[in-house]
Design a protein around this motif. Structure first.
Motif, PDB file in Angstrom:
ATOM      1  N   GLU A 163       0.830  -1.200   0.000  1.00  0.00           N
ATOM      2  CA  GLU A 163       0.000   0.000   0.000  1.00  0.00           C
ATOM      3  C   GLU A 163       0.869   1.256   0.000  1.00  0.00           C
ATOM      4  N   VAL A 164       1.980   1.220   0.745  1.00  0.00           N
ATOM      5  CA  VAL A 164       2.919   2.348   0.756  1.00  0.00           C
ATOM      6  C   VAL A 164       3.449   2.570  -0.651  1.00  0.00           C
ATOM      7  N   GLU A 165       3.829   1.480  -1.297  1.00  0.00           N
ATOM      8  CA  GLU A 165       4.331   1.535  -2.679  1.00  0.00           C
ATOM      9  C   GLU A 165       3.328   2.227  -3.593  1.00  0.00           C
ATOM     10  N   LYS A 166       2.055   1.823  -3.504  1.00  0.00           N
ATOM     11  CA  LYS A 166       1.017   2.412  -4.363  1.00  0.00           C
ATOM     12  C   LYS A 166       0.808   3.889  -4.051  1.00  0.00           C
ATOM     13  N   HIS A 167       0.724   4.223  -2.757  1.00  0.00           N
ATOM     14  CA  HIS A 167       0.453   5.602  -2.361  1.00  0.00           C
ATOM     15  C   HIS A 167       1.587   6.547  -2.778  1.00  0.00           C
ATOM     16  N   LEU A 168       2.820   6.105  -2.613  1.00  0.00           N
ATOM     17  CA  LEU A 168       3.962   6.961  -2.942  1.00  0.00           C
ATOM     18  C   LEU A 168       4.324   6.918  -4.418  1.00  0.00           C
ATOM     19  N   GLY A 169       3.772   5.945  -5.148  1.00  0.00           N
ATOM     20  CA  GLY A 169       4.072   5.832  -6.580  1.00  0.00           C
ATOM     21  C   GLY A 169       5.495   5.399  -6.854  1.00  0.00           C
TER      22      GLY A 169
ATOM     23  N   SER B 206       8.460   1.864  -6.618  1.00  0.00           N
ATOM     24  CA  SER B 206       8.521   0.407  -6.668  1.00  0.00           C
ATOM     25  C   SER B 206       8.565  -0.161  -5.251  1.00  0.00           C
ATOM     26  N   TYR B 207       8.239  -1.443  -5.133  1.00  0.00           N
ATOM     27  CA  TYR B 207       8.277  -2.094  -3.820  1.00  0.00           C
ATOM     28  C   TYR B 207       9.675  -2.021  -3.210  1.00  0.00           C
ATOM     29  N   PRO B 208      10.751  -2.319  -3.966  1.00  0.00           N
ATOM     30  CA  PRO B 208      12.093  -2.212  -3.368  1.00  0.00           C
ATOM     31  C   PRO B 208      12.420  -0.800  -2.889  1.00  0.00           C
ATOM     32  N   THR B 209      11.916   0.210  -3.608  1.00  0.00           N
ATOM     33  CA  THR B 209      12.149   1.589  -3.180  1.00  0.00           C
ATOM     34  C   THR B 209      11.393   1.882  -1.896  1.00  0.00           C
ATOM     35  N   ALA B 210      10.132   1.450  -1.826  1.00  0.00           N
ATOM     36  CA  ALA B 210       9.347   1.655  -0.596  1.00  0.00           C
ATOM     37  C   ALA B 210      10.048   0.967   0.572  1.00  0.00           C
ATOM     38  N   ARG B 211      10.521  -0.234   0.345  1.00  0.00           N
ATOM     39  CA  ARG B 211      11.218  -0.984   1.395  1.00  0.00           C
ATOM     40  C   ARG B 211      12.521  -0.294   1.785  1.00  0.00           C
ATOM     41  N   ALA B 212      13.264   0.195   0.806  1.00  0.00           N
ATOM     42  CA  ALA B 212      14.522   0.888   1.082  1.00  0.00           C
ATOM     43  C   ALA B 212      14.282   2.170   1.874  1.00  0.00           C
ATOM     44  N   ARG B 213      13.254   2.922   1.485  1.00  0.00           N
ATOM     45  CA  ARG B 213      12.935   4.156   2.216  1.00  0.00           C
ATOM     46  C   ARG B 213      12.507   3.857   3.637  1.00  0.00           C
ATOM     47  N   PHE B 214      11.734   2.774   3.826  1.00  0.00           N
ATOM     48  CA  PHE B 214      11.296   2.423   5.173  1.00  0.00           C
ATOM     49  C   PHE B 214      12.476   1.951   6.017  1.00  0.00           C
ATOM     50  N   THR B 215      13.378   1.179   5.427  1.00  0.00           N
ATOM     51  CA  THR B 215      14.576   0.742   6.146  1.00  0.00           C
ATOM     52  C   THR B 215      15.428   1.939   6.538  1.00  0.00           C
ATOM     53  N   ALA B 216      15.576   2.906   5.629  1.00  0.00           N
ATOM     54  CA  ALA B 216      16.343   4.116   5.932  1.00  0.00           C
ATOM     55  C   ALA B 216      15.690   4.895   7.073  1.00  0.00           C
ATOM     56  N   LEU B 217      14.359   4.944   7.081  1.00  0.00           N
ATOM     57  CA  LEU B 217      13.634   5.623   8.156  1.00  0.00           C
ATOM     58  C   LEU B 217      13.884   4.920   9.491  1.00  0.00           C
ATOM     59  N   LEU B 218      13.809   3.614   9.490  1.00  0.00           N
ATOM     60  CA  LEU B 218      14.086   2.864  10.720  1.00  0.00           C
ATOM     61  C   LEU B 218      15.506   3.132  11.222  1.00  0.00           C
ATOM     62  N   MET B 219      16.445   3.234  10.305  1.00  0.00           N
ATOM     63  CA  MET B 219      17.831   3.509  10.687  1.00  0.00           C
ATOM     64  C   MET B 219      17.950   4.903  11.296  1.00  0.00           C
ATOM     65  N   LYS B 220      17.267   5.890  10.715  1.00  0.00           N
ATOM     66  CA  LYS B 220      17.296   7.255  11.257  1.00  0.00           C
ATOM     67  C   LYS B 220      16.750   7.304  12.674  1.00  0.00           C
TER      68      LYS B 220
END
Length: 130
Positions: free
Chosen positions: A66-72, A74-88
């Motif tokens: 759903e994050v992938e769809k909302h942000l427009g 790819s799934y790997p990008t959504a996952r990478a952004r979420f992982t980066a957020l968790l790291m921050k």
């Protein structure tokens, strides 16, 4: 009545780079002020795009598709952004390898604005570990 603040407070001292603390709070309505040392807010220092990602993630009840769809993105990008957020936020354990993206896909995501250069560097570093 809640209004968005005009500016975001810095989280690091511009003089020495140390962590800043909140020592004064004020009421816009009546002018009352409280002084003291107040707890740190990890979420307050996030950039607007990170806050948006967090809002979308929570609203979708943790569904990255759903994050992938909302942000427009790819799934790997959504996952990478979420992982980066968790790291921050200091919530990521060991970084999970992101093997679904190639180097070319990462660079394409940066060119389209879906990934920031810093996020892309993290993904590329993970790809290099494989």
């Amino acid at each position: 009545m809640t209004t968005e603040p005009k500016y975001r407070a810095p989280s690091d001292c511009p003089v020495c780079g140390g962590d800043l603390i909140t020592t004064r709070l004020g009421c816009r309505n009546c002018g009352s002020e409280l002084a003291g040392e107040f707890g740190h807010c990890d979420f307050c220092a996030l950039e607007a795009r990170d806050v948006e990602l967090l809002r979308v993630f929570l609203a979708s009840r943790g569904n990255l598709r759903e994050v992938e769809k909302h942000l427009g993105v790819s799934y790997p990008t959504a996952r990478a952004r979420f992982t980066a957020l968790l790291m921050k936020l200091g919530l990521a354990g060991e970084a999970e390898p992101i093997t679904a993206m190639t180097r070319e896909q990462v660079l394409s995501e940066v060119a389209s604005g879906a990934l920031s250069p810093a996020e892309a560097a993290e993904v590329l570093a993970q790809l290099g570990q494989d």
